[in-house]
Design a protein around this motif. Structure first.
Motif, PDB file in Angstrom:
ATOM      1  N   ALA A   1      79.668  61.176 -21.228  1.00  0.00           N
ATOM      2  CA  ALA A   1      78.550  60.502 -21.908  1.00  0.00           C
ATOM      3  C   ALA A   1      77.212  60.861 -21.266  1.00  0.00           C
ATOM      4  CB  ALA A   1      78.754  58.988 -21.925  1.00  0.00           C
ATOM      5  N   SER A   2      76.959  62.160 -21.146  1.00  0.00           N
ATOM      6  CA  SER A   2      75.699  62.620 -20.555  1.00  0.00           C
ATOM      7  C   SER A   2      74.521  62.324 -21.469  1.00  0.00           C
ATOM      8  CB  SER A   2      75.768  64.125 -20.280  1.00  0.00           C
ATOM      9  OG  SER A   2      76.774  64.430 -19.341  1.00  0.00           O
ATOM     10  N   ASP A   3      73.347  62.206 -20.847  1.00  0.00           N
ATOM     11  CA  ASP A   3      72.110  61.980 -21.587  1.00  0.00           C
ATOM     12  C   ASP A   3      71.333  63.263 -21.801  1.00  0.00           C
ATOM     13  OD1 ASP A   3      72.639  59.210 -21.570  1.00  0.00           O
ATOM     14  OD2 ASP A   3      71.703  59.004 -19.594  1.00  0.00           O
ATOM     15  N   ASP A   4      71.846  64.393 -21.292  1.00  0.00           N
ATOM     16  CA  ASP A   4      71.137  65.653 -21.425  1.00  0.00           C
ATOM     17  C   ASP A   4      71.981  66.641 -22.238  1.00  0.00           C
ATOM     18  OD1 ASP A   4      73.147  66.346 -19.724  1.00  0.00           O
ATOM     19  OD2 ASP A   4      71.878  66.747 -17.994  1.00  0.00           O
ATOM     20  N   ARG A   5      71.733  67.939 -22.083  1.00  0.00           N
ATOM     21  CA  ARG A   5      72.393  68.969 -22.876  1.00  0.00           C
ATOM     22  C   ARG A   5      73.613  69.550 -22.165  1.00  0.00           C
ATOM     23  NH1 ARG A   5      69.885  73.226 -23.006  1.00  0.00           N
ATOM     24  NH2 ARG A   5      70.676  74.076 -24.982  1.00  0.00           N
ATOM     25  N   THR A   6      74.293  68.765 -21.345  1.00  0.00           N
ATOM     26  CA  THR A   6      75.455  69.263 -20.609  1.00  0.00           C
ATOM     27  C   THR A   6      76.498  69.876 -21.534  1.00  0.00           C
ATOM     28  OG1 THR A   6      75.179  67.704 -18.770  1.00  0.00           O
ATOM     29  CG2 THR A   6      77.389  68.570 -19.143  1.00  0.00           C
ATOM     30  N   SER A   7      76.855  69.178 -22.597  1.00  0.00           N
ATOM     31  CA  SER A   7      77.894  69.667 -23.518  1.00  0.00           C
ATOM     32  C   SER A   7      77.499  70.988 -24.155  1.00  0.00           C
ATOM     33  CB  SER A   7      78.170  68.621 -24.600  1.00  0.00           C
ATOM     34  OG  SER A   7      78.742  67.462 -24.050  1.00  0.00           O
ATOM     35  N   GLN A   8      76.266  71.092 -24.619  1.00  0.00           N
ATOM     36  CA  GLN A   8      75.817  72.299 -25.298  1.00  0.00           C
ATOM     37  C   GLN A   8      75.797  73.492 -24.356  1.00  0.00           C
ATOM     38  OE1 GLN A   8      75.126  72.641 -28.672  1.00  0.00           O
ATOM     39  NE2 GLN A   8      75.193  74.802 -28.079  1.00  0.00           N
ATOM     40  N   VAL A   9      75.286  73.285 -23.144  1.00  0.00           N
ATOM     41  CA  VAL A   9      75.220  74.378 -22.173  1.00  0.00           C
ATOM     42  C   VAL A   9      76.627  74.831 -21.793  1.00  0.00           C
ATOM     43  CG1 VAL A   9      74.498  74.991 -19.837  1.00  0.00           C
ATOM     44  CG2 VAL A   9      72.986  73.618 -21.282  1.00  0.00           C
ATOM     45  N   ALA A  10      77.548  73.882 -21.603  1.00  0.00           N
ATOM     46  CA  ALA A  10      78.919  74.238 -21.246  1.00  0.00           C
ATOM     47  C   ALA A  10      79.605  75.009 -22.367  1.00  0.00           C
ATOM     48  CB  ALA A  10      79.709  72.976 -20.919  1.00  0.00           C
TER      49      ALA A  10
ATOM     50  N   GLY B   1      81.094  79.112 -22.662  1.00  0.00           N
ATOM     51  CA  GLY B   1      82.459  79.491 -22.980  1.00  0.00           C
ATOM     52  C   GLY B   1      83.518  78.477 -22.630  1.00  0.00           C
ATOM     53  N   ALA B   2      83.128  77.251 -22.287  1.00  0.00           N
ATOM     54  CA  ALA B   2      84.108  76.227 -21.942  1.00  0.00           C
ATOM     55  C   ALA B   2      84.552  75.463 -23.185  1.00  0.00           C
ATOM     56  CB  ALA B   2      83.515  75.248 -20.926  1.00  0.00           C
ATOM     57  N   ILE B   3      85.746  74.891 -23.115  1.00  0.00           N
ATOM     58  CA  ILE B   3      86.193  73.936 -24.128  1.00  0.00           C
ATOM     59  C   ILE B   3      85.633  72.574 -23.739  1.00  0.00           C
ATOM     60  CG2 ILE B   3      88.204  72.781 -25.131  1.00  0.00           C
ATOM     61  CD1 ILE B   3      89.800  75.314 -24.634  1.00  0.00           C
ATOM     62  N   VAL B   4      84.810  72.008 -24.576  1.00  0.00           N
ATOM     63  CA  VAL B   4      84.097  70.775 -24.249  1.00  0.00           C
ATOM     64  C   VAL B   4      84.717  69.606 -25.005  1.00  0.00           C
ATOM     65  CG1 VAL B   4      81.891  69.569 -24.269  1.00  0.00           C
ATOM     66  CG2 VAL B   4      81.968  72.030 -23.814  1.00  0.00           C
ATOM     67  N   ARG B   5      85.017  68.559 -24.280  1.00  0.00           N
ATOM     68  CA  ARG B   5      85.524  67.329 -24.872  1.00  0.00           C
ATOM     69  C   ARG B   5      84.738  66.150 -24.316  1.00  0.00           C
ATOM     70  NH1 ARG B   5      92.038  68.680 -24.261  1.00  0.00           N
ATOM     71  NH2 ARG B   5      92.088  70.349 -25.830  1.00  0.00           N
ATOM     72  N   MET B   6      84.694  65.087 -25.081  1.00  0.00           N
ATOM     73  CA  MET B   6      83.931  63.911 -24.684  1.00  0.00           C
ATOM     74  C   MET B   6      84.856  62.882 -24.024  1.00  0.00           C
ATOM     75  SD  MET B   6      80.993  64.890 -25.491  1.00  0.00           S
ATOM     76  CE  MET B   6      80.127  63.371 -25.052  1.00  0.00           C
ATOM     77  N   ALA B   7      84.352  62.272 -22.953  1.00  0.00           N
ATOM     78  CA  ALA B   7      85.052  61.178 -22.260  1.00  0.00           C
ATOM     79  C   ALA B   7      84.035  60.060 -22.070  1.00  0.00           C
ATOM     80  CB  ALA B   7      85.598  61.658 -20.926  1.00  0.00           C
ATOM     81  N   PRO B   8      83.903  59.175 -23.055  1.00  0.00           N
ATOM     82  CA  PRO B   8      82.790  58.220 -23.052  1.00  0.00           C
ATOM     83  C   PRO B   8      82.895  57.126 -21.997  1.00  0.00           C
ATOM     84  CG  PRO B   8      84.250  57.804 -24.917  1.00  0.00           C
ATOM     85  CD  PRO B   8      84.710  59.079 -24.285  1.00  0.00           C
ATOM     86  N   GLU B   9      84.101  56.829 -21.488  1.00  0.00           N
ATOM     87  CA  GLU B   9      84.231  55.752 -20.506  1.00  0.00           C
ATOM     88  C   GLU B   9      83.754  56.260 -19.143  1.00  0.00           C
ATOM     89  OE1 GLU B   9      87.568  52.485 -19.001  1.00  0.00           O
ATOM     90  OE2 GLU B   9      88.177  54.249 -20.149  1.00  0.00           O
TER      91      GLU B   9
END
Length: 335
Positions: free
Chosen positions: A42-51, A55-63
């Motif tokens: 649950a980042s507040d920045d562009r961590t998911s997009q940059v990852a 080339g990484a597989i990005v998944r969300m872990a909101p807890e």
């Protein structure tokens, strides 16, 4: 190292936009056949997009919490070997080969030891250095081990460890829990020195020295009486019973001198303390039996899992025959 083994790189992240791209790129370069997973907490920045762009597989872990993220990772991902690393670019990807090569020699978990190399010169937070020493001393004395870096965030482990380990912690105390789990279950765990570098300028740590440090110490306290009940309750009972015995002797000496018991409340209190001490010791004995049975059940389940899954350590027969006599000595000594 065998070529058929699958490797998963696990990177839990929270607001690591500045560094995550480089971390993913470095591990893609060092382990081109591995699958790299970034779980965004649950980042507040562009961590998911940059990852994802790296080339990484990005998944969300909101807890929120590193332990919560790792729990989800181990449930979701199946591989022969796992690499757990932080997304803050403090651990060089180049060291992963040494870690994995050591794992392939028959260990269940290999911990990257920062404290034997550059940690104390690179880390700019003196309370963290003190905290590492304190936690290390507490665990080594409680579990009769010789761990150098209990709280390292750079470690590799096999499928057996990943599927047997039930994550209970929620936050940054997760590394300590992993180490204690391995020690208590008699899993084969060793350490390899790695390099450490401080966070790049502009990158901020999410670790709170005092609040997270208190959580780690609370975890050690809890796991001590859960996994080592006889030393814990035996020591507690001995102290309480000893105080009660001392007070009772004081009353008895006074009675021998005067022929009178002048402190009945003290006599009653000391008797109660002695009874509590005896109860504590017997509580430790009973719980120790249950803890030993739990370890026995775990060992049996682990052997059954290995036989059923067909996952065997890729260890040559000559090495298997002399693994306890060569260069890598186990951290655990069977205590």
């Amino acid at each position: 190292m065998t070529t058929h083994q699958t490797t998963a790189v696990l990177i839990p992240c929270l607001n690591e936009e500045q560094t995550i791209g480089k971390v993913v790129a470095d591990f893609r370069r060092e382990l081109p056949d591995a699958v790299i997973y970034v779980y965004d907490n649950a980042s507040d920045d562009r961590t998911s997009q940059v990852a994802a762009d790296a080339g990484a597989i990005v998944r969300m872990a909101p807890e929120r919490g590193k332990g919560n993220v790792l729990r989800r990772m181990l449930r979701d991902i199946d591989a022969d070997r796992y690499v757990l690393v932080d997304g803050d670019d403090t651990y060089p990807a180049e060291d992963v080969h040494t870690l994995l090569d050591t794992l392939d020699q028959g260990w269940d978990m290999v911990v990257g030891d920062r404290l034997s190399s550059t940690y104390f010169t690179e880390n700019k937070r003196p309370f963290h250095n003190t905290g590492n020493r304190l936690v290390r001393s507490a665990i080594n004395s409680t579990f009769h081990a010789q761990i150098r870096d209990v709280m390292s965030g750079y470690r590799v482990f096999d499928n057996l460890f990943a599927k047997a380990y039930g994550v209970m912690s929620n936050g940054f105390e997760i590394e300590t829990e992993m180490t204690i789990f391995a020690l208590d279950r008699k899993l084969r765990v060793t350490e390899v020195p790695i390099q450490y570098r401080d966070r790049p300028e502009g990158s901020t740590s999410k670790l709170s020295t005092f609040s997270d440090g208190a959580k780690v110490l609370n975890l050690i306290f809890r796991l001590a009486y859960e996994n080592r009940p006889l030393p814990f309750f035996g020591t507690l009972g001995g102290i309480i019973g000893g105080v009660g015995l001392g007070l009772a002797l004081w009353v008895c000496i006074e009675f021998a001198q005067t022929g009178m018991v002048r402190r009945f409340p003290l006599l009653i209190g000391s008797t109660m303390l002695m009874i509590i001490g005896v109860i504590a010791v017997f509580t430790g004995l009973v719980l120790a039996v249950f803890a030993r049975k739990d370890r026995s059940r775990f060992a049996f389940a682990a052997q059954t899992y290995i036989a059923a899954s067909g996952r065997h350590p890729s260890v040559s027969e000559p090495y298997r025959a002399c693994v306890d006599e060569v260069s890598h000595e186990p951290v655990t000594d069977g205590q």
